[in-house]
Design a protein around this motif. Sequence first.
Motif, PDB file in Angstrom:
ATOM      1  N   LYS A  65      12.959   7.577 -12.621  1.00 27.90           N
ATOM      2  CA  LYS A  65      13.754   8.301 -13.616  1.00 27.90           C
ATOM      3  C   LYS A  65      15.104   8.739 -13.068  1.00 27.90           C
ATOM      4  O   LYS A  65      16.085   8.816 -13.788  1.00 27.90           O
ATOM      5  N   GLU A  66      15.185   8.986 -11.751  1.00 28.53           N
ATOM      6  CA  GLU A  66      16.472   9.387 -11.165  1.00 28.53           C
ATOM      7  C   GLU A  66      17.486   8.256 -11.194  1.00 28.53           C
ATOM      8  O   GLU A  66      18.688   8.489 -11.163  1.00 28.53           O
ATOM      9  N   ASN A  67      16.998   7.026 -11.245  1.00 27.06           N
ATOM     10  CA  ASN A  67      17.896   5.856 -11.218  1.00 27.06           C
ATOM     11  C   ASN A  67      18.232   5.330 -12.600  1.00 27.06           C
ATOM     12  O   ASN A  67      18.849   4.287 -12.725  1.00 27.06           O
TER      13      ASN A  67
ATOM     14  N   TYR B 230       8.617  -0.011 -20.800  1.00 23.15           N
ATOM     15  CA  TYR B 230       7.875   1.162 -21.242  1.00 23.15           C
ATOM     16  C   TYR B 230       8.332   2.387 -20.472  1.00 23.15           C
ATOM     17  O   TYR B 230       8.285   2.422 -19.248  1.00 23.15           O
ATOM     18  N   LYS B 231       8.775   3.406 -21.198  1.00 26.10           N
ATOM     19  CA  LYS B 231       9.130   4.686 -20.589  1.00 26.10           C
ATOM     20  C   LYS B 231       7.839   5.499 -20.510  1.00 26.10           C
ATOM     21  O   LYS B 231       7.263   5.866 -21.540  1.00 26.10           O
ATOM     22  N   VAL B 232       7.385   5.779 -19.316  1.00 31.24           N
ATOM     23  CA  VAL B 232       6.070   6.369 -19.069  1.00 31.24           C
ATOM     24  C   VAL B 232       5.913   7.700 -19.808  1.00 31.24           C
ATOM     25  O   VAL B 232       6.750   8.594 -19.698  1.00 31.24           O
ATOM     26  N   ASP B 233       4.833   7.779 -20.570  1.00 28.70           N
ATOM     27  CA  ASP B 233       4.438   8.950 -21.356  1.00 28.70           C
ATOM     28  C   ASP B 233       5.427   9.329 -22.463  1.00 28.70           C
ATOM     29  O   ASP B 233       5.324  10.405 -23.035  1.00 28.70           O
TER      30      ASP B 233
ATOM     31  N   SER C 235       0.815  -1.225   0.000  1.00 32.23           N
ATOM     32  CA  SER C 235       0.000   0.000   0.000  1.00 32.23           C
ATOM     33  C   SER C 235       0.842   1.266   0.000  1.00 32.23           C
ATOM     34  O   SER C 235       0.363   2.330  -0.357  1.00 32.23           O
ATOM     35  N   ILE C 236       2.097   1.163   0.422  1.00 38.66           N
ATOM     36  CA  ILE C 236       2.952   2.360   0.419  1.00 38.66           C
ATOM     37  C   ILE C 236       3.896   2.372  -0.785  1.00 38.66           C
ATOM     38  O   ILE C 236       4.845   3.114  -0.835  1.00 38.66           O
ATOM     39  N   GLY C 237       3.608   1.530  -1.750  1.00 37.33           N
ATOM     40  CA  GLY C 237       4.439   1.440  -2.952  1.00 37.33           C
ATOM     41  C   GLY C 237       4.395   2.710  -3.784  1.00 37.33           C
ATOM     42  O   GLY C 237       3.668   3.661  -3.508  1.00 37.33           O
ATOM     43  N   TYR C 238       5.153   2.703  -4.837  1.00 40.60           N
ATOM     44  CA  TYR C 238       5.342   3.850  -5.713  1.00 40.60           C
ATOM     45  C   TYR C 238       4.609   3.616  -7.031  1.00 40.60           C
ATOM     46  O   TYR C 238       4.746   2.563  -7.644  1.00 40.60           O
ATOM     47  N   THR C 239       3.814   4.593  -7.461  1.00 42.50           N
ATOM     48  CA  THR C 239       3.185   4.531  -8.783  1.00 42.50           C
ATOM     49  C   THR C 239       4.038   5.339  -9.764  1.00 42.50           C
ATOM     50  O   THR C 239       4.549   6.399  -9.423  1.00 42.50           O
ATOM     51  N   PRO C 240       4.201   4.834 -10.976  1.00 43.88           N
ATOM     52  CA  PRO C 240       5.106   5.489 -11.927  1.00 43.88           C
ATOM     53  C   PRO C 240       4.612   6.860 -12.382  1.00 43.88           C
ATOM     54  O   PRO C 240       3.412   7.119 -12.439  1.00 43.88           O
ATOM     55  N   VAL C 241       5.577   7.707 -12.696  1.00 41.45           N
ATOM     56  CA  VAL C 241       5.319   9.037 -13.251  1.00 41.45           C
ATOM     57  C   VAL C 241       6.102   9.169 -14.552  1.00 41.45           C
ATOM     58  O   VAL C 241       6.886   8.286 -14.911  1.00 41.45           O
ATOM     59  N   GLU C 242       5.908  10.271 -15.229  1.00 43.72           N
ATOM     60  CA  GLU C 242       6.557  10.513 -16.515  1.00 43.72           C
ATOM     61  C   GLU C 242       8.061  10.274 -16.431  1.00 43.72           C
ATOM     62  O   GLU C 242       8.716  10.678 -15.473  1.00 43.72           O
ATOM     63  N   ASP C 243       8.589   9.614 -17.440  1.00 42.23           N
ATOM     64  CA  ASP C 243      10.007   9.286 -17.619  1.00 42.23           C
ATOM     65  C   ASP C 243      10.487   8.099 -16.786  1.00 42.23           C
ATOM     66  O   ASP C 243      11.641   7.693 -16.918  1.00 42.23           O
ATOM     67  N   ASP C 244       9.666   7.536 -15.905  1.00 42.43           N
ATOM     68  CA  ASP C 244      10.055   6.307 -15.215  1.00 42.43           C
ATOM     69  C   ASP C 244      10.050   5.168 -16.231  1.00 42.43           C
ATOM     70  O   ASP C 244       9.348   5.221 -17.244  1.00 42.43           O
ATOM     71  N   LEU C 245      10.812   4.126 -15.939  1.00 41.32           N
ATOM     72  CA  LEU C 245      10.839   2.947 -16.795  1.00 41.32           C
ATOM     73  C   LEU C 245      10.060   1.837 -16.097  1.00 41.32           C
ATOM     74  O   LEU C 245      10.361   1.492 -14.959  1.00 41.32           O
ATOM     75  N   VAL C 246       9.048   1.326 -16.776  1.00 38.42           N
ATOM     76  CA  VAL C 246       8.189   0.295 -16.205  1.00 38.42           C
ATOM     77  C   VAL C 246       8.331  -0.977 -17.023  1.00 38.42           C
ATOM     78  O   VAL C 246       8.194  -0.951 -18.252  1.00 38.42           O
TER      79      VAL C 246
END
Length: 180
Positions: free
Chosen positions: A177-179, A116-119, A80-91
């Motif tokens: 994206k920072e990583n 997939y690179k988000v957006d 429940s405290i996980g991270y949802t992807p944002v623009e430029d993240d790699l999924v």
Amino acid sequence: MKRLAFLSFLVILISCGGPEPRKPIEARSGSFIKESVERNKKLLKQEEALFKQIIERDSSHNYLSTSFGAYYYYNLVGDSIGYTPVEDDLVRLTYNIRSITNDTLYSMVDIGILDYKVDKQELFPGLRSGVKLLKANETATFLLPSAQAYGYHGDNNKIEPNTPIFTTIKIIEITKKENL
């Protein structure tokens, strides 16, 4: 003779008017756009009625609605405290596509694992939006209207034009994206 030359010059001068703009062959009334809007409204209304029927019949799942006109339920809920992807993240993900009658059109094996690179990459709209709702190790099934699936064109293969679909999305890993 002078008079004839003067008259000839006068006739030539009068006949040399400016360029005459061409008239359009057909006038556009804008009715095509209006008809298209009405057709899309009618299609959306039909799809929403179909979705309500599907949700009412499926008592085993708790459907949630999205801001982009889809419905979904979780198959597997992650932290429940996980991270949802944002623009430029790699999924890293996999997904399938099924018809409304639950026939498999493309399986997860057919599609394979996708990075997939988000957006930043082209995927159908419902998949792009659905990915941003899920965390790593989560799986959800989305009921997508045709506009969020393959739209008025279809996929030129198994998905017909204006076809709503089910898609199950499994998020394997998210790299911020920072990583990268």
